[in-house]
Structure formats: C-alpha cells, structure tokens
Design a protein around this motif. Structure first.
Motif, PDB file in Angstrom:
ATOM      1  N   ASP A 130       0.921  -1.173   0.218  1.00 23.97           N
ATOM      2  CA  ASP A 130      -0.091   0.078   0.049  1.00 23.97           C
ATOM      3  C   ASP A 130       0.652   1.325   0.076  1.00 23.97           C
ATOM      4  O   ASP A 130       0.549   2.271   0.801  1.00 23.97           O
ATOM      5  CB  ASP A 130      -0.904   0.063   1.258  1.00 23.97           C
ATOM      6  CG  ASP A 130      -2.293   1.114   1.138  1.00 23.97           C
ATOM      7  OD1 ASP A 130      -2.152   1.499   0.150  1.00 23.97           O
ATOM      8  OD2 ASP A 130      -2.589   1.017   2.032  1.00 23.97           O
ATOM      9  N   ARG A 337       5.518  -3.636   6.289  1.00 26.51           N
ATOM     10  CA  ARG A 337       4.081  -3.274   6.597  1.00 26.51           C
ATOM     11  C   ARG A 337       3.350  -4.697   6.125  1.00 26.51           C
ATOM     12  O   ARG A 337       3.631  -5.389   5.033  1.00 26.51           O
ATOM     13  CB  ARG A 337       3.942  -2.175   5.458  1.00 26.51           C
ATOM     14  CG  ARG A 337       2.458  -1.868   5.705  1.00 26.51           C
ATOM     15  CD  ARG A 337       1.864  -1.110   4.349  1.00 26.51           C
ATOM     16  NE  ARG A 337       0.469  -1.180   4.470  1.00 26.51           N
ATOM     17  CZ  ARG A 337      -0.501  -2.099   4.100  1.00 26.51           C
ATOM     18  NH1 ARG A 337       0.070  -3.077   3.514  1.00 26.51           N
ATOM     19  NH2 ARG A 337      -1.728  -1.831   4.247  1.00 26.51           N
ATOM     20  N   GLU A 378       1.766  -3.539  11.892  1.00 29.08           N
ATOM     21  CA  GLU A 378       0.597  -4.738  11.346  1.00 29.08           C
ATOM     22  C   GLU A 378       1.134  -5.888  10.774  1.00 29.08           C
ATOM     23  O   GLU A 378       0.822  -6.456   9.672  1.00 29.08           O
ATOM     24  CB  GLU A 378      -0.317  -3.976  10.323  1.00 29.08           C
ATOM     25  CG  GLU A 378      -1.124  -2.660  11.001  1.00 29.08           C
ATOM     26  CD  GLU A 378      -2.005  -2.134  10.141  1.00 29.08           C
ATOM     27  OE1 GLU A 378      -2.240  -2.547   8.953  1.00 29.08           O
ATOM     28  OE2 GLU A 378      -2.927  -1.429  10.570  1.00 29.08           O
ATOM     29  N   GLU A 465      -2.342   5.082  14.291  1.00 30.88           N
ATOM     30  CA  GLU A 465      -2.806   5.401  12.824  1.00 30.88           C
ATOM     31  C   GLU A 465      -4.354   5.754  13.254  1.00 30.88           C
ATOM     32  O   GLU A 465      -5.108   4.892  13.860  1.00 30.88           O
ATOM     33  CB  GLU A 465      -2.584   4.318  11.815  1.00 30.88           C
ATOM     34  CG  GLU A 465      -1.482   4.137  11.112  1.00 30.88           C
ATOM     35  CD  GLU A 465      -1.246   3.028  10.105  1.00 30.88           C
ATOM     36  OE1 GLU A 465      -2.300   2.800   9.644  1.00 30.88           O
ATOM     37  OE2 GLU A 465      -0.101   2.750  10.076  1.00 30.88           O
ATOM     38  N   TRP A 510      -3.249   8.968  10.021  1.00 37.28           N
ATOM     39  CA  TRP A 510      -2.818   8.443   8.731  1.00 37.28           C
ATOM     40  C   TRP A 510      -3.329   9.201   7.684  1.00 37.28           C
ATOM     41  O   TRP A 510      -4.591   9.067   7.499  1.00 37.28           O
ATOM     42  CB  TRP A 510      -3.077   6.846   8.735  1.00 37.28           C
ATOM     43  CG  TRP A 510      -2.638   6.311   7.203  1.00 37.28           C
ATOM     44  CD1 TRP A 510      -3.441   6.195   6.216  1.00 37.28           C
ATOM     45  CD2 TRP A 510      -1.286   5.846   7.187  1.00 37.28           C
ATOM     46  NE1 TRP A 510      -2.625   5.712   5.315  1.00 37.28           N
ATOM     47  CE2 TRP A 510      -1.342   5.361   5.862  1.00 37.28           C
ATOM     48  CE3 TRP A 510      -0.109   5.777   7.910  1.00 37.28           C
ATOM     49  CZ2 TRP A 510      -0.168   4.947   5.177  1.00 37.28           C
ATOM     50  CZ3 TRP A 510       0.746   5.180   7.229  1.00 37.28           C
ATOM     51  CH2 TRP A 510       0.837   4.794   5.926  1.00 37.28           C
ATOM     52  N   ARG A 525      -8.040   1.464  -4.237  1.00 38.63           N
ATOM     53  CA  ARG A 525      -7.093   2.590  -3.845  1.00 38.63           C
ATOM     54  C   ARG A 525      -7.560   3.743  -5.068  1.00 38.63           C
ATOM     55  O   ARG A 525      -6.696   3.522  -6.282  1.00 38.63           O
ATOM     56  CB  ARG A 525      -5.606   2.523  -3.895  1.00 38.63           C
ATOM     57  CG  ARG A 525      -5.253   1.655  -2.726  1.00 38.63           C
ATOM     58  CD  ARG A 525      -5.630   2.450  -1.448  1.00 38.63           C
ATOM     59  NE  ARG A 525      -5.160   1.829  -0.132  1.00 38.63           N
ATOM     60  CZ  ARG A 525      -5.988   1.349   0.963  1.00 38.63           C
ATOM     61  NH1 ARG A 525      -7.345   1.485   0.704  1.00 38.63           N
ATOM     62  NH2 ARG A 525      -5.320   0.792   1.755  1.00 38.63           N
ATOM     63  N   ASN A 530      -2.908   5.707  -1.996  1.00 35.41           N
ATOM     64  CA  ASN A 530      -3.649   5.757  -0.700  1.00 35.41           C
ATOM     65  C   ASN A 530      -3.943   7.355  -0.630  1.00 35.41           C
ATOM     66  O   ASN A 530      -3.081   8.144  -0.302  1.00 35.41           O
ATOM     67  CB  ASN A 530      -2.556   5.232   0.279  1.00 35.41           C
ATOM     68  CG  ASN A 530      -3.527   5.296   1.464  1.00 35.41           C
ATOM     69  OD1 ASN A 530      -3.870   5.916   1.857  1.00 35.41           O
ATOM     70  ND2 ASN A 530      -3.292   3.996   2.228  1.00 35.41           N
ATOM     71  N   LYS A 532      -5.587   8.830   1.920  1.00 32.20           N
ATOM     72  CA  LYS A 532      -5.740   9.483   3.371  1.00 32.20           C
ATOM     73  C   LYS A 532      -5.021  10.634   3.626  1.00 32.20           C
ATOM     74  O   LYS A 532      -5.083  10.906   4.777  1.00 32.20           O
ATOM     75  CB  LYS A 532      -5.739   8.138   4.379  1.00 32.20           C
ATOM     76  CG  LYS A 532      -6.704   7.158   3.831  1.00 32.20           C
ATOM     77  CD  LYS A 532      -6.831   6.180   5.146  1.00 32.20           C
ATOM     78  CE  LYS A 532      -7.621   4.885   4.624  1.00 32.20           C
ATOM     79  NZ  LYS A 532      -6.948   4.039   3.572  1.00 32.20           N
TER      80      LYS A 532
END
Ligand code: ADA
Length: 557
Positions: A130, A337, A378, A465, A510, A525, A530, A532
C-alpha cells in the motif's frame, strides 16, 4: 546534499550524487542509455514509470589509495563495481551502506551500480504494497578518500550524573585497513574542550570500538521541541601527533523514559500530535529534494503537530537532520508493512529485518529527534511464529540502544499475543472509515482488553494511525465517500474523541500526504493512491487540513 552540516574538515570527501549518471535498463529491449540525475527514482524517467527490473547506473570519479563509497539508499538491491570488479552488495532501500576499496591507482575510475527493484522471494521486505517500492539510487552517494585508519562512526550517549550535570560517553568505531596492528591517539572535541584518548590499540584489518566515558559538559542546554539545541562533536585520529582522519557529528542533550503509563521527554510527560509520512512526492517518487522535505515539515508544524512517524521504513538522514533542527519528535520505523505469518516464515525475513534494524540504529543513533524505534507495522503479531520474530527484534533493539523505548503499531485487536513485549502499546484504528464503531468505543475496547487478557497493563497507550480518505478536489454536499467533506467530518470526530480519551498519550494521523501505491492495490485505492493524506501528493491541503490544525493546536496536554 548528504547532511545539513559538514561531517569532515580534514578527510577528503566528494559527493558523487547531485550529478548526472548514465542509466541503462537491463531488462528492457533496446533500452537506450539515459543521462539521469542522481539521486532519483527511475519511475520518474519517461518510459520507466512502471519498470520493475534491473538497471545499471554508472559514473566516474578520481581518487588514489583507499576509498570508502557511501550509499545513503539504493532501492532495493545493489551490486557495486569499481573498474568492473564487484566490491559489495546490499539489500534494503532505506538504510545506508559502505563499500571499501583499497590500494586504488591514481586517476579516473569507473563506478557501476547494478540495481534491482523486482519483487522476488529473496527480497522478503518488498512486495506489492500500500505504498510504492521505487527503484534506483534514491539517496546520496559520497566518495571518501581515507588513510589506513579511519573513523566509521561515533555514538554520543548522554545522561545526567549524580550532581545533576550532563555527561556523555563517546563510542568511536575505527577501521584499520592495514596489515599491521596500530596504536593511535584520539582527540574528542566537544563544547569547546578537547579530551585525548591515548594509546588506542587497533588490530590490523578490522574495526575496533573505542569507548570514552564520562565527559562532563558544564551548563549543557537540553534539546527540547521548543528549543532544539544541538551540539557538535569532532573526533580526530592522531598517528604520532599527526591528524590522519576526522569525523564530525551532532547530538542533543535529552532523555526519553517510560514511567508507568507515561512517556517522558526530559522528565516531562509528552502528548504526541503526529502524522505518519511516507517518503513520496509526485514527480520525485521517494527521492525528495531537501527543499521538499523541509516544506513538508513546515506544513506539519503549521498543522500543530509535534511528531512524525516514518512509515514504514527508516528515513533519509537529511529529513532526520531537519527534524533535529526544527524540534520534531520522530517515531523511526524499521522496514515492514503487513508482513503476515507466512511471509515471516520466509528464510530471508528475520535476518533481513534484523539487518535493517541494525543499520537504522547504527546510523541514526545520535539524532535527538528520534524518541522511539518502531518495528513490524501490522505484521503477524497474532501468531506464535510472529511472536518469536517480534521478541527477537525488540531484543536486538534493547541490546543496541538502552536509551530509547520501542513499540510496534498493531491492528490485530483481541488476537494480538505480543503486547507484553513493547514499552508502549500502539494501535492503528479506523473508526467511521473501515469500522462502524465510534472512536471512543474502539479506544475503550482496546484499552480495557490491554489491561487484562491483552497483557499490556499499565503501559503507555498510543494511537499510531487514525484517518479517512478523500480525493483532492472532490466536493460533495451529500458527504459521499472520498469527498473532502466526508474526510474532514470523520477526522474531526476521530481526533476529538482520541484527545478526550484520558489514558492515551497521543496519536498519529494516517497520513500526511497521499502516496502512490503498487498497481496490485489500485482496485481499492482510487487513482492508484492511498488517499488518506491531509494534503494530496502535490501538498495541496484538503479541507481536513484546517480542522486538524484547529484540533491539534487546541490540545494542550
Ligand atoms: C494500515 C497500514 C497503512 C495503510 C492504512 C490504510 O493501517 O498501516 O500502511 O495501509 O492501513 O490506508 O488502510
């Protein structure tokens, strides 16, 4: 540019980047050789926007004798040749490495770097993700002409002594390339005073660590977010009284501690108001020029933030230098990640992860802005095998650096079996976006669970996040998903609820800016980004920017 200050006054160094190199793609038919600016990512060269493969970068340099070629970051595997002979290899896009060549004849030499950014099993930290795994020589390159003995690095460790005065110990790594053992003296100059370490033994053909303890610095001023005072230290190697090498670095006087459920900087509790940030900028990929990094940090400060989380890998040292100077606290993260149990079982994973952690700490130890080391965002923290890796990596950090806490951002909720291991329990939550729960419900749930079954009782609790997406310029009165209005509304609720949640010591949004993602992620996406970010990939603020600013500036904890 390599750093924001000069690292040598005596040693002869030359930056090989900030220049044009030849670039030839090796897995593309009829590829023409281009003249490209280094550092850069090849995804920014016309025709290479989606190139996954190998490529050769070439330049020439003049030098004689012993040299060290220092690469600040090559994405993601490099083979380094001088005059056609292979001298070193390195995997890992986000940490520096050095290649030593001895006994070069004077004159011009050819430097060739074969770079690979393919997704292969043997590159266990890189796979479609991502964010974008760019290719190329994405950070600076320096040529050092060194004598037989030279300083590889220095570490400055500060603490207050029993009289309340700051004292530092200095670790100095010196490489003796020669075939004879040597004895030298070392001058350490700090705050206007020089301390000499006499008679240091340097066995041949190896690196020796020399430690000088307890240099007291009278009236030292602390490095604080509001007054980020930095000190310079110079180390000079002397052979029979003659200076043969020097090394200069800088550091700050500050402590970090975890006391009960609080995080203390210089003995004062701190509340983190931060953003997660990828190294990505439209047009530059991950090879941001220093001006762009500086502008990002000014926007981050303008938003009322006091911290950056370097998701999901160690950052360029220029960025860390800027954070040191601007008084921004850094959660520096190792590269990982969403590496789940299966990938963690790869025969390459643990050793490659540990190499990144080692290189990150070895190279970034002196930055006062770094207050915590993060690992394994994560990843498989719900599995027994995952736990073994988390434990090994936390232990490695603790062995190398006792002056900073460690943590990792989890999203595994009630399934996580690793929360007894970190110094701080850190969670990624997306209430109102991925989840129907309110932020308060989510926080209560995770926090209560940590106090019991979750095994994180009494530790500091932080949100690493929280966020929501919006496409820049998409406005919708109905507040449909991806509108700037929807993102702003969600962020306002998330941030206010987190700020009101007493046990929490801070939060990271995030994320700072929109970033490009691997093409395999594009289906979820929009625009292959991404989205955000609080600003888009060109740093144009979205509606949420002013709301974040009002909320962050209004938090006075
Ligand atoms: C995770 C992850 C981020 C990003 C985020 C998202 O929390 O740590 O890298 O992928 O989700 O946008 O969903």
């Amino acid at each position: 540019m390599i750093r924001l200050f000069e690292t040598h006054h005596i040693r002869k160094t030359k930056e090989l980047s900030e220049a044009l190199w030849s670039f030839t793609a090796l897995d593309k038919e009829d590829a023409e050789t281009l003249k490209v600016y280094v550092p850069s990512c090849w995804e920014t060269y016309p025709g290479y926007e989606n190139y996954k493969g190998t490529a050769m970068y070439e330049t020439t340099f003049e030098a004689k004798g012993n040299i060290v070629l220092e690469f600040k970051g090559v994405s993601h595997y490099a083979k380094v040749y001088v005059d056609g002979k292979l001298y070193g290899t390195h995997y890992g896009s986000y940490t520096p490495f050095q290649v030593v060549v001895t006994g070069l004849d004077g004159g011009e030499h050819q430097l060739s770097v074969d770079v690979d950014n393919r997704y292969l099993d043997k590159y266990s930290l890189d796979f479609p993700n991502d964010y974008m795994s760019y290719g190329g020589i994405s950070r600076g390159v320096v040529l050092h002409e060194v004598s037989e003995c030279y300083v590889e690095r220095i570490w400055m460790t500060q603490k207050k002594n029993k009289d309340g005065k700051w004292e530092v110990s200095t670790d100095i790594w010196v490489n003796n390339l020669g075939t004879e053992d040597k004895t030298i003296d070392i001058d350490v100059t700090l705050a206007g005073k020089t301390h000499t370490i006499k008679g240091c033994q340097l066995p041949k053909e190896t690196t020796t660590k020399i430690t000088e303890g307890r240099i007291v610095v009278e009236d030292a001023i602390c490095w604080e977010v509001t007054n980020p005072k930095l000190y310079y230290v110079t180390v000079a190697l002397k052979d029979n009284g003659k200076i043969i090498d020097d090394y200069r670095d800088r550091f700050g006087f500050r402590t970090v501690a975890v006391l009960g459920d609080k995080l203390l900087i210089n003995d004062e509790p701190v509340y983190i108001k931060g953003v997660c940030r990828h190294e990505d900028y439209s047009g530059f990929g991950c090879a941001l020029p220093a001006e762009a990094m500086s502008r990002d940090l000014h926007m981050i400060k303008d938003m009322g933030a006091n911290s950056v989380r370097t998701t999901h890998y160690p950052n360029n040292e220029i960025f860390l230098d800027l954070c040191d100077e601007l008084g921004i606290l850094v959660w520096e993260e190792s590269h990982a990640r969403a590496i789940e149990e299966d990938r963690m079982k790869s025969p390459y994973f643990e050793s490659q992860s540990e190499e990144v952690i080692e290189e990150m700490i070895l190279n970034h130890y002196n930055h006062p802005s770094i207050y915590i080391w993060g690992i394994l965002n994560e990843c498989g923290s719900e599995s027994e095998h995952g736990r073994v890796c988390y434990e090994a990596q936390y232990n490695l950090i603790r062995r190398m650096d006792k002056s900073r806490p460690h943590s990792s951002a989890s999203c595994k909720f009630d399934a996580d079996i690793c929360q007894d291991l970190p110094d701080i329990c850190s969670w990624n939550i997306y209430p109102y976006w991925y989840d129907a729960d309110t932020a308060t419900e989510k926080l209560n749930h995770v926090y209560q669970w940590l106090q019991g079954e979750g095994n994180g009782k009494g530790k500091p609790f932080m949100i690493t996040e929280v966020g929501a997406g919006a496409i820049y310029g998409f406005h919708d009165y109905a507040r449909d998903k991806w509108s700037e209005e929807y993102q702003r509304d969600i962020l306002e609720k998330q941030l206010q609820e987190i700020a009101a949640f007493e046990p929490c010591i801070g939060m990271y949004i995030w994320q700072f800016s929109d970033v490009r993602v691997a093409k395999e992620w594009a289906i979820t996406r929009p625009k292959s980004r991404n989205n955000k970010g609080i600003v888009d990939e060109f740093r144009r603020p979205k509606l949420a920017y002013d709301s974040v600013k009002a909320i962050f500036r209004g938090i006075n904890k």
